[in-house]
Motif scaffolding. Structure first.
Motif, mmCIF file in Angstrom:
data_model
loop_
_atom_site.group_PDB
_atom_site.id
_atom_site.type_symbol
_atom_site.label_atom_id
_atom_site.label_comp_id
_atom_site.label_asym_id
_atom_site.label_seq_id
_atom_site.Cartn_x
_atom_site.Cartn_y
_atom_site.Cartn_z
ATOM 1 N N ARG A 132 0.833 -1.202 0.000
ATOM 2 C CA ARG A 132 0.000 0.000 0.000
ATOM 3 C C ARG A 132 0.872 1.259 0.000
ATOM 4 O O ARG A 132 0.575 2.221 -0.709
ATOM 5 C CB ARG A 132 -0.939 0.004 1.204
ATOM 6 C CG ARG A 132 -1.751 1.287 1.285
ATOM 7 C CD ARG A 132 -2.788 1.309 2.385
ATOM 8 N NE ARG A 132 -3.427 2.610 2.420
ATOM 9 C CZ ARG A 132 -4.387 3.016 1.609
ATOM 10 N NH1 ARG A 132 -4.835 2.194 0.671
ATOM 11 N NH2 ARG A 132 -4.904 4.221 1.708
ATOM 12 N N ASN A 133 1.954 1.254 0.790
ATOM 13 C CA ASN A 133 2.871 2.398 0.774
ATOM 14 C C ASN A 133 3.348 2.688 -0.647
ATOM 15 O O ASN A 133 3.381 3.840 -1.085
ATOM 16 C CB ASN A 133 4.108 2.129 1.627
ATOM 17 C CG ASN A 133 3.859 2.060 3.103
ATOM 18 O OD1 ASN A 133 4.713 1.589 3.842
ATOM 19 N ND2 ASN A 133 2.703 2.501 3.572
ATOM 20 N N GLU B 251 2.197 1.420 -3.737
ATOM 21 C CA GLU B 251 1.253 1.555 -4.836
ATOM 22 C C GLU B 251 0.237 2.677 -4.636
ATOM 23 O O GLU B 251 -0.330 3.164 -5.613
ATOM 24 C CB GLU B 251 0.526 0.230 -5.055
ATOM 25 C CG GLU B 251 1.445 -0.895 -5.518
ATOM 26 C CD GLU B 251 0.714 -2.203 -5.757
ATOM 27 O OE1 GLU B 251 -0.468 -2.301 -5.328
ATOM 28 O OE2 GLU B 251 1.308 -3.115 -6.354
ATOM 29 N N CYS B 252 -0.009 3.066 -3.390
ATOM 30 C CA CYS B 252 -1.051 4.068 -3.130
ATOM 31 C C CYS B 252 -0.526 5.277 -2.359
ATOM 32 O O CYS B 252 -0.638 6.421 -2.814
ATOM 33 C CB CYS B 252 -2.214 3.434 -2.346
ATOM 34 S SG CYS B 252 -2.977 2.026 -3.181
ATOM 35 N N ASP B 253 0.052 5.025 -1.184
ATOM 36 C CA ASP B 253 0.384 6.122 -0.277
ATOM 37 C C ASP B 253 1.315 7.151 -0.902
ATOM 38 O O ASP B 253 1.134 8.358 -0.709
ATOM 39 C CB ASP B 253 1.010 5.587 1.012
ATOM 40 C CG ASP B 253 0.023 4.808 1.865
ATOM 41 O OD1 ASP B 253 -1.180 5.115 1.786
ATOM 42 O OD2 ASP B 253 0.445 3.910 2.599
ATOM 43 N N GLU C 145 -0.549 9.543 -2.907
ATOM 44 C CA GLU C 145 -1.560 10.310 -2.186
ATOM 45 C C GLU C 145 -0.952 11.379 -1.286
ATOM 46 O O GLU C 145 -1.562 12.439 -1.086
ATOM 47 C CB GLU C 145 -2.417 9.366 -1.337
ATOM 48 C CG GLU C 145 -3.274 8.414 -2.167
ATOM 49 C CD GLU C 145 -4.015 7.410 -1.308
ATOM 50 O OE1 GLU C 145 -3.830 7.442 -0.057
ATOM 51 O OE2 GLU C 145 -4.769 6.582 -1.854
#
Length: 352
Positions: free
Chosen positions: A73-74, A76-78, A81
């Motif tokens: 998540r870090n 691919e997303c965070d 964001e």
């Protein structure tokens, strides 16, 4: 000389606590309510002065030297964001905590980028993941326990430390724990362990103080990375018993610092013998302390992480130093490959 500014997330509290023993400044993003990954300096850990919280609303304006991802998540997303474009061009490290889940032999790692350094916590994990074109290093665990924690083995019981064992099923060995507990006395500690009649989620210092009274430490986990609790118990001096799978098969030398087996009946026989023979347990305890100090010392761990950070930032031993010592601050270029979209921006000098 100044220390590297490392941006990372609070993913695994115990690992983060040990990581921050490295001689650098660590910055943790926080959100209101402190959701997963944004807990900052939370938990019962004795965080050092080098661990800083940064509200996400000002994160993109902060100067860092390297970004350390600790979860999919870090990565691919965070980062998209909460980070600015310049921060996403900084030297990047992805710390992989686990072995592959989908297939133990044929899973491609989600990072497929020669400009990112992939760090595994065990050689077993590095062996099993298919990293493709991504460069790989291994930094084995390092732990520290209070100087006054010692092994006595006075309790003729075993101790298990696993978080959320009640809901995590066969991979974490819930069935193995239940079978063994039916034959030998075992206590369980960790998050939600009370659901299985355990001791609860004890503060780290209290847990360490209690561990040394138990005759042995049992790890029921079938398939995951080598648990930090195993390393901590070994450092205190508990004999380690567990399954001869993953990195456990190299961390435990049967007859030297404990026993590992794939046959539970043989493992139960070792447990019963140690419960009846404190002298053998004491011999294994001495072996556990020796091996833990050789393999899982916090000094070696911190030095390994400094080398990794130094590699990606282009500075030996992870330090940013004055120009006359050979690693000028205004020439910070990651040596693995050029960062996407251009070189990493010049890091701002610390003002405090």
């Amino acid at each position: 000389m100044r220390r590297l500014r490392v941006l990372t997330w609070h993913v695994h509290g115990s690992y983060l606590y040990y990581l921050t023993q490295a001689p650098h400044e660590f910055y943790l993003p926080v959100k209101p309510g402190r959701p997963e990954g944004y807990g900052g300096r939370s938990g019962s850990f004795a965080w050092g002065a080098n661990v800083h919280e940064v509200p996400v609303e000002v994160l993109a304006q902060q100067p860092f030297d390297v970004v350390l991802f600790q979860s999919r998540r870090n990565y691919e997303c965070d980062q998209f964001e909460v980070l600015g474009a310049a921060q996403r061009r900084l030297p990047r490290v992805y710390l992989e905590h686990d072995p592959p889940r989908e297939s133990p032999t044929d899973t491609r790692h989600p990072v497929d980028d020669p400009d990112v350094l992939l760090v595994h916590v065990t050689p077993f994990n590095a062996l099993m993941w298919d990293a493709g074109r991504t460069p790989v290093r291994v930094v084995e665990h390092g732990v520290v326990v209070p100087d006054d924690t010692t092994y006595s083995g006075e309790l003729a019981r075993g101790i298990v430390v696993v978080n959320d064992l009640a809901r995590r099923g066969r991979r974490l060995g819930r069935d193995v724990f239940d079978r063994v507990r039916a034959h030998v006395p075992l206590d369980l500690a960790g998050m939600d362990s009370a659901a299985l009649g355990g001791l609860g989620d004890l503060p780290l210092r209290e847990l360490h103080a209690r561990l040394g009274r138990y005759r042995f430490f049992f790890n029921p986990i079938r398939y995951t990375s080598l648990g930090l609790a195993v390393c901590e118990a070994m450092m205190i001096g508990l004999p380690i018993l567990g399954l001869a799978t993953t990195e456990m098969s190299t961390a435990v030398q049967s007859g030297v610092n404990g026993y590992v087996e794939t046959d539970l009946d043989r493992l139960l026989a070792h447990m019963r013998r140690l419960l009846a023979d404190p002298a053998e347990a004491a011999e294994l305890a001495a072996g556990a302390r020796r091996i833990a100090r050789e393999r899982f010392g916090i000094g070696r761990f911190a030095a390994d992480w400094s080398r990794v950070l130094g590699e990606v930032t282009g500075c030996p031993e992870g330090q940013l130093v004055a120009p006359d010592t050979g690693c000028p601050e205004d020439q910070l270029i990651p040596p693995i490959a050029a960062c996407p979209g251009g070189q990493a921006p010049e890091p701002a000098r610390r003002t405090a």
